[in-house]
Design an enzyme around this catalytic site. Structure first.
Site, PDB file in Angstrom:
ATOM      1  N   GLY A   1       0.679  -1.193   0.057  1.00 20.41           N
ATOM      2  CA  GLY A   1       0.004   0.039  -0.096  1.00 20.41           C
ATOM      3  C   GLY A   1       0.897   1.306   0.108  1.00 20.41           C
ATOM      4  O   GLY A   1       0.253   2.544   0.381  1.00 20.41           O
TER       5      GLY A   1
ATOM      6  N   HIS B   1       1.646   0.623 -13.019  1.00 27.87           N
ATOM      7  CA  HIS B   1       2.073  -0.467 -13.578  1.00 27.87           C
ATOM      8  C   HIS B   1       3.713  -0.166 -13.381  1.00 27.87           C
ATOM      9  O   HIS B   1       4.060   0.869 -14.006  1.00 27.87           O
ATOM     10  CB  HIS B   1       1.775  -1.155 -14.703  1.00 27.87           C
ATOM     11  CG  HIS B   1       2.576  -2.310 -15.121  1.00 27.87           C
ATOM     12  ND1 HIS B   1       2.101  -3.646 -14.279  1.00 27.87           N
ATOM     13  CD2 HIS B   1       3.561  -2.826 -15.982  1.00 27.87           C
ATOM     14  CE1 HIS B   1       3.070  -4.494 -15.095  1.00 27.87           C
ATOM     15  NE2 HIS B   1       3.926  -4.011 -15.768  1.00 27.87           N
TER      16      HIS B   1
HETATM   17  C1  GRF Z   1       3.802  -1.039  -7.615  1.00 27.40           C
HETATM   18  O1  GRF Z   1       5.015  -1.521  -7.863  1.00 27.40           O
HETATM   19  C2  GRF Z   1       2.715  -1.073  -8.427  1.00 27.40           C
HETATM   20  O2  GRF Z   1       3.212  -0.461  -9.777  1.00 27.40           O
HETATM   21  C3  GRF Z   1       2.370  -2.517  -8.761  1.00 27.40           C
HETATM   22  O3  GRF Z   1       2.129  -3.140  -7.644  1.00 27.40           O
HETATM   23  C4  GRF Z   1       3.285  -2.472  -6.713  1.00 27.40           C
HETATM   24  C5  GRF Z   1       2.186  -1.975  -5.443  1.00 27.40           C
HETATM   25  O4  GRF Z   1       2.862  -1.373  -4.609  1.00 27.40           O
HETATM   26  N1  GRF Z   1       0.901  -2.573  -9.493  1.00 27.40           N
HETATM   27  P1  GRF Z   1       2.221  -0.795  -3.251  1.00 27.40           P
HETATM   28  O5  GRF Z   1       1.421  -1.831  -2.594  1.00 27.40           O
HETATM   29  O6  GRF Z   1       1.611   0.260  -3.807  1.00 27.40           O
HETATM   30  O7  GRF Z   1       3.515  -0.384  -2.268  1.00 27.40           O
END
Ligand code: GRF
Length: 205
Positions: free
Chosen positions: A16, A113
């Site tokens: 998160g 992403h």
């Molecule tokens: C991030 O690298 C995002 O790009 C991908 O999943 C990861 C989530 O990280 N979709 P977080 O949970 O926001 O720290």
């Protein structure tokens, strides 16, 4: 309390950190949006606990309590409707969204992403970049469509890939760009400056 700001839902499955960055930006006086609800498909997601600490409505909706993806997403929709959500932000939500949700919130679901799409969609995008030997990677905020990381690109940020980078070191460098551009795109959305034309998104000036 109704503030007149755009109401977003965060869907997450884990750490998160993007959610935290979006939350902090939402508190700025010039922010055009607020986080109205956080939903996780994982009970132990750290982001879900963080949402509770921030005093935000936080829901764990367990996919296996539903007979089908359609029913699961209908349950998500009932929560999203309860909170009058304008925009859904996927932030590390590790599920493929089906037409049930996409058609209900057409062009109103965003995802971040960790690659320069259309390169390296799917899992472990940073490792894919390292393994491919590219000298540049980055992150992409895009509109969610019915494919995997395939919807129209809204904004990208590039970072160099160094010779000694590991998937971890590259991920960290990309992540700080993710935290920057996701909120920027959400603000542009609520400014009415994103114009989706087929596969392309124009940012109006
Ligand atoms: C991030 O690298 C995002 O790009 C991908 O999943 C990861 C989530 O990280 N979709 P977080 O949970 O926001 O720290």
């Amino acid at each position: 309390m109704k503030t007149g700001k755009g109401r977003i839902a965060i869907l997450l499955s884990g750490r998160g950190s993007n959610f935290e960055a979006i939350y902090k930006n939402s508190l700025k006086t010039d922010s055009l949006f607020e986080i109205a609800v956080v939903i996780s498909d994982k009970k132990k997601a750290r982001g879900l606990a963080t949402a509770g600490e921030y005093g935000l409505p936080a829901y764990f909706i367990r996919p296996r309590d539903y007979l089908s993806k359609h029913e699961y997403e209908e349950s998500l929709i009932s929560v999203l409707e309860k909170y009058n959500i304008d925009l859904i932000c996927l932030a590390g939500f590790m599920r493929i969204i089906s037409p049930t949700l996409i058609r209900r919130y057409q062009n109103r679901i965003l995802n971040i992403h960790p690659s320069l799409l259309p390169l390296f969609p799917g899992l472990d995008a940073q490792k894919q970049a390292i393994d491919a030997g590219v000298t540049e990677s980055g992150c992409t905020v895009h509109v969610v469509d019915e494919g995997v990381d395939s919807g129209p690109v809204i904004m990208q940020a590039a970072v160099n890939v160094n010779k000694d980078d590991t998937a971890e070191s590259l991920s960290a460098r990309i992540l700080s760009e993710e935290h920057r551009i996701y909120s920027e795109v959400i603000n542009l959305y609520f400014l009415g400056k994103l114009k989706i034309e087929g596969r392309k998104v124009k940012i109006l000036t």
